[in-house]
Design an enzyme around this catalytic site. Sequence first.
Site, PDB file in Angstrom:
ATOM      1  N   SER A  74       0.803  -1.217   0.000  1.00 30.74           N
ATOM      2  CA  SER A  74       0.000   0.000   0.000  1.00 30.74           C
ATOM      3  C   SER A  74       0.835   1.265   0.000  1.00 30.74           C
ATOM      4  O   SER A  74       0.535   2.220  -0.704  1.00 30.74           O
ATOM      5  CB  SER A  74      -0.929   0.017   1.217  1.00 30.74           C
ATOM      6  OG  SER A  74      -0.179  -0.079   2.417  1.00 30.74           O
ATOM      7  N   CYS A  75       1.930   1.280   0.795  1.00 32.11           N
ATOM      8  CA  CYS A  75       2.637   2.547   0.963  1.00 32.11           C
ATOM      9  C   CYS A  75       4.065   2.517   0.456  1.00 32.11           C
ATOM     10  O   CYS A  75       4.759   3.524   0.535  1.00 32.11           O
ATOM     11  CB  CYS A  75       2.636   2.974   2.430  1.00 32.11           C
ATOM     12  SG  CYS A  75       3.653   1.929   3.496  1.00 32.11           S
ATOM     13  N   GLY A  76       4.550   1.389  -0.021  1.00 37.15           N
ATOM     14  CA  GLY A  76       5.921   1.356  -0.509  1.00 37.15           C
ATOM     15  C   GLY A  76       6.917   1.333   0.628  1.00 37.15           C
ATOM     16  O   GLY A  76       6.657   0.816   1.700  1.00 37.15           O
TER      17      GLY A  76
END
Length: 285
Positions: free
Chosen positions: A116-118
Amino acid sequence: MGRITHSRPITRIRLGQSVSRRPDALAVEEPLEIRVSGTPLAVTMRTPGHDVELAIGFLLSEGLIRHGDDVVSAIHCGGPGTGGEQNTYNVLDVATAPHVPAPSPSAERNFYTTSSCGVCGKASIDAVRTVSHFGVADPELRIPPELIASLPETLREHQAVFEKTGGLHAAGLFDAATGELLVLREDVGRHNAVDKVLGWAAAHGRLPLRGTVLQVSGRASFELVQKAVMAGVPVLSAVSAPSSLAVELAQETGLTLLGFVRGITLNVYAHPQRVLPPRLEDAAG
């Protein structure tokens, strides 16, 4: 290679009409541990497939390699607890060339990524500028806005796994002169899809990526701008919104950044000179 889709039984409800049981295809999400010469470096949650490209693209976008030639081999190996006897396809060991410096011993703590956020908890604008090997290419590049506007539809048409699951992001690299799709990769993570594209480019000797547009299916985060800059991509186009830090980094590094590229509309957030033809610039003046 592991499976990229998985069938599960679901309960489907049509309000006021019916309740039924049916199989549904899901996008697979599994961890991939990336090692460099046997030393664990990163764990990312990804959709299996094109793992070597993912690893090469990750090393490139983090400034650990410069070209595909910096990688000697990339081999899947046994996962934790297997004793090396069973290949889980979730551990990939990358051997770099002798001239490539080994990652810092402190690097591993910086590299835990999610779909989702890297990458979480790393990188400042100054750090990105320091490790960028290419800089943004093509200061004189000009692209018709009509070409940019057509890219999301082309990207969507070629998302084979999304068609089955509805659950994957995509990144596509396009020729800026013709709009030809050069390569497309899908993944549960936007950053992974981009790394797979950049890994493909590195492996095919195409760096820096002059004369290209990187189109992504979701929003434009700071991290995606960083990755584009590291590969010398001149134009990054996103279907959804950019973040404030993404715009700031694009402006400072010379990257043309577009968001909300949908239908006949598109917003240019940084360096519009590559997109706006002279007749529109004149009209705006």
